[in-house]
Design a protein around this motif. Structure first.
Motif, mmCIF file in Angstrom:
data_model
loop_
_atom_site.group_PDB
_atom_site.id
_atom_site.type_symbol
_atom_site.label_atom_id
_atom_site.label_comp_id
_atom_site.label_asym_id
_atom_site.label_seq_id
_atom_site.Cartn_x
_atom_site.Cartn_y
_atom_site.Cartn_z
ATOM 1 N N PRO A 23 0.712 -1.138 0.066
ATOM 2 C CA PRO A 23 -0.036 -0.036 -0.052
ATOM 3 C C PRO A 23 0.859 1.264 0.018
ATOM 4 N N SER A 24 0.335 2.429 -0.508
ATOM 5 C CA SER A 24 1.116 3.383 -0.420
ATOM 6 C C SER A 24 0.978 4.151 1.079
ATOM 7 N N VAL A 25 2.035 4.944 1.343
ATOM 8 C CA VAL A 25 2.155 5.380 2.438
ATOM 9 C C VAL A 25 1.556 7.062 2.282
ATOM 10 N N PRO A 26 0.450 7.447 2.440
ATOM 11 C CA PRO A 26 -0.052 8.664 1.998
ATOM 12 C C PRO A 26 0.808 10.043 2.771
ATOM 13 N N LYS A 27 1.510 9.715 3.627
ATOM 14 C CA LYS A 27 2.024 10.783 4.376
ATOM 15 C C LYS A 27 3.559 11.007 3.912
ATOM 16 N N ALA A 28 3.839 9.904 3.291
ATOM 17 C CA ALA A 28 5.413 9.894 2.751
ATOM 18 C C ALA A 28 5.734 11.162 1.983
ATOM 19 N N THR A 29 6.715 11.908 2.016
ATOM 20 C CA THR A 29 7.249 13.003 1.133
ATOM 21 C C THR A 29 8.542 12.554 0.059
ATOM 22 N N ASP A 30 8.750 13.275 -0.642
ATOM 23 C CA ASP A 30 9.833 12.855 -1.771
ATOM 24 C C ASP A 30 11.084 12.563 -1.010
ATOM 25 N N ARG A 31 11.172 13.150 0.294
ATOM 26 C CA ARG A 31 12.599 12.999 1.109
ATOM 27 C C ARG A 31 12.548 11.609 1.674
ATOM 28 N N HIS A 32 11.589 10.990 2.147
ATOM 29 C CA HIS A 32 11.212 9.663 2.667
ATOM 30 C C HIS A 32 11.533 8.822 1.479
ATOM 31 N N ARG A 33 10.994 9.165 0.535
ATOM 32 C CA ARG A 33 11.219 8.216 -0.894
ATOM 33 C C ARG A 33 12.894 7.984 -1.344
ATOM 34 N N ARG A 34 13.337 9.257 -1.024
ATOM 35 C CA ARG A 34 14.895 9.175 -1.254
ATOM 36 C C ARG A 34 15.767 8.517 -0.200
ATOM 37 N N GLN A 35 15.260 8.634 0.845
ATOM 38 C CA GLN A 35 15.740 7.866 1.949
ATOM 39 C C GLN A 35 15.634 6.425 1.917
ATOM 40 N N GLY A 36 14.512 5.865 1.434
ATOM 41 C CA GLY A 36 13.939 4.581 1.158
ATOM 42 C C GLY A 36 14.738 3.839 -0.095
ATOM 43 N N ARG A 37 15.284 4.724 -0.780
ATOM 44 C CA ARG A 37 15.881 4.368 -1.998
ATOM 45 C C ARG A 37 17.314 3.952 -1.836
ATOM 46 N N GLN A 38 17.676 3.979 -0.615
ATOM 47 C CA GLN A 38 19.147 3.804 -0.266
ATOM 48 C C GLN A 38 19.252 2.386 -0.303
ATOM 49 N N LEU A 39 18.069 1.596 -0.004
ATOM 50 C CA LEU A 39 18.254 0.049 -0.134
ATOM 51 C C LEU A 39 18.759 -0.276 -1.432
ATOM 52 N N ALA A 40 18.293 0.463 -2.791
ATOM 53 C CA ALA A 40 18.799 0.287 -4.044
ATOM 54 C C ALA A 40 20.267 0.379 -4.104
ATOM 55 N N ALA A 41 21.009 1.396 -3.347
ATOM 56 C CA ALA A 41 22.350 1.636 -3.390
ATOM 57 C C ALA A 41 23.167 0.452 -2.885
ATOM 58 N N ILE A 42 22.577 -0.241 -1.657
ATOM 59 C CA ILE A 42 22.941 -1.300 -0.983
ATOM 60 C C ILE A 42 22.883 -2.354 -2.044
ATOM 61 N N HIS A 43 21.825 -2.540 -2.686
ATOM 62 C CA HIS A 43 21.685 -3.728 -3.670
ATOM 63 C C HIS A 43 22.499 -3.561 -4.699
ATOM 64 N N ARG A 44 22.891 -2.259 -5.463
ATOM 65 C CA ARG A 44 23.786 -2.287 -6.514
ATOM 66 C C ARG A 44 25.238 -2.817 -6.130
ATOM 67 N N HIS A 45 25.599 -2.612 -4.821
ATOM 68 C CA HIS A 45 26.787 -3.156 -4.538
ATOM 69 C C HIS A 45 26.913 -4.548 -4.382
ATOM 70 N N TYR A 46 25.797 -5.357 -4.025
ATOM 71 C CA TYR A 46 25.932 -6.741 -4.155
ATOM 72 C C TYR A 46 25.735 -7.230 -5.489
ATOM 73 N N LEU A 47 25.181 -6.349 -6.590
ATOM 74 C CA LEU A 47 24.931 -6.935 -7.795
ATOM 75 C C LEU A 47 26.361 -6.720 -8.580
ATOM 76 N N SER A 48 27.157 -5.577 -8.089
ATOM 77 C CA SER A 48 28.409 -5.291 -8.470
ATOM 78 C C SER A 48 29.351 -6.605 -8.247
ATOM 79 N N GLU A 49 29.445 -6.946 -6.890
ATOM 80 C CA GLU A 49 30.149 -8.109 -6.482
ATOM 81 C C GLU A 49 29.700 -9.304 -7.218
ATOM 82 N N MET A 50 28.443 -9.559 -7.567
ATOM 83 C CA MET A 50 28.251 -10.693 -8.516
ATOM 84 C C MET A 50 28.536 -10.628 -9.952
#
Length: 193
Positions: A23-50
């Motif tokens: 579900p969406s998080v109605p009170k989430a802001t663009d700042r929250h979304r950017r913070q949440g995308r930090q997960l993608a940066a961590i994932h990119r590191h694992y994919l680089s190792e692979m």
């Protein structure tokens, strides 16, 4: 935890069609979304190792080297510590990926689920089930790499390469799902990871 050890390699897949939407998080802001995308940066590191492992496999498949020279090829890469520390091709990368999933399952997922009042229960359950598939593939790759190190035959190379490609396919799909469905919630409920 399900026992996936007897399933054929081809059956160790993710049922992408059965993935629930978060579900969406109605009170989430663009700042929250950017913070949440930090997960993608961590994932990119694992994919680089692979990608480093994939490069080794591609060299052997292109006949730039034979499977019996796999150990020397890997030792010439930054991944040399895999063989020294773990004795296998998968080594550190697989351990780090498992550790990442353990942290998500023990900390991040329960916190998102609790903070969201259970709204993310189905997504979290699906992600945890996908972790089980990833972990089974890690175990199989580790075994295949050990067999290959002991007997660097073409047959053993094909088994290791096939298992690695299956793991890479599953991990890419899983990461994409996790990033798409949880980024907003991670940013809003956890602030960052």
């Amino acid at each position: 935890m399900r026992d996936l050890s007897t399933q054929p390699l081809d059956d160790l897949s993710l049922d992408e069609a059965a993935r629930p939407k978060a579900p969406s998080v109605p009170k989430a802001t663009d700042r929250h979304r950017r913070q949440g995308r930090q997960l993608a940066a961590i994932h990119r590191h694992y994919l680089s190792e692979m990608a480093q492992i994939a490069a080794v496999l591609a060299r052997i498949e292109a006949r730039d080297a034979s499977p019996k020279h796999l150990k020397q090829i890997v030792l010439s890469l930054d991944m040399a510590e895999n063989f020294r520390a773990f004795g296998s091709l998968c080594g550190r990368e697989c351990q780090v990926l498992k550790f990442h999933h353990d942290i998500e399952g023990a900390d991040m997922f329960p916190r998102v689920e609790a903070a969201g009042g259970g709204m993310f229960r189905e997504v979290v359950a699906k992600l945890k089930a996908e972790h089980e598939v990833v972990h089974e593939l890690i175990i199989r790759l580790d075994r295949a790499a050990d067999v290959l190190a002991e007997d660097p035959s073409d047959e053993n190379f094909v088994q290791a390469a096939t298992t690695f490609r299956k793991l890479e396919e599953v991990v890419r799909s899983h990461f994409g799902y996790e990033e798409t469905e949880l980024a907003e919630a991670i940013g809003y409920y956890l602030g960052a990871i």
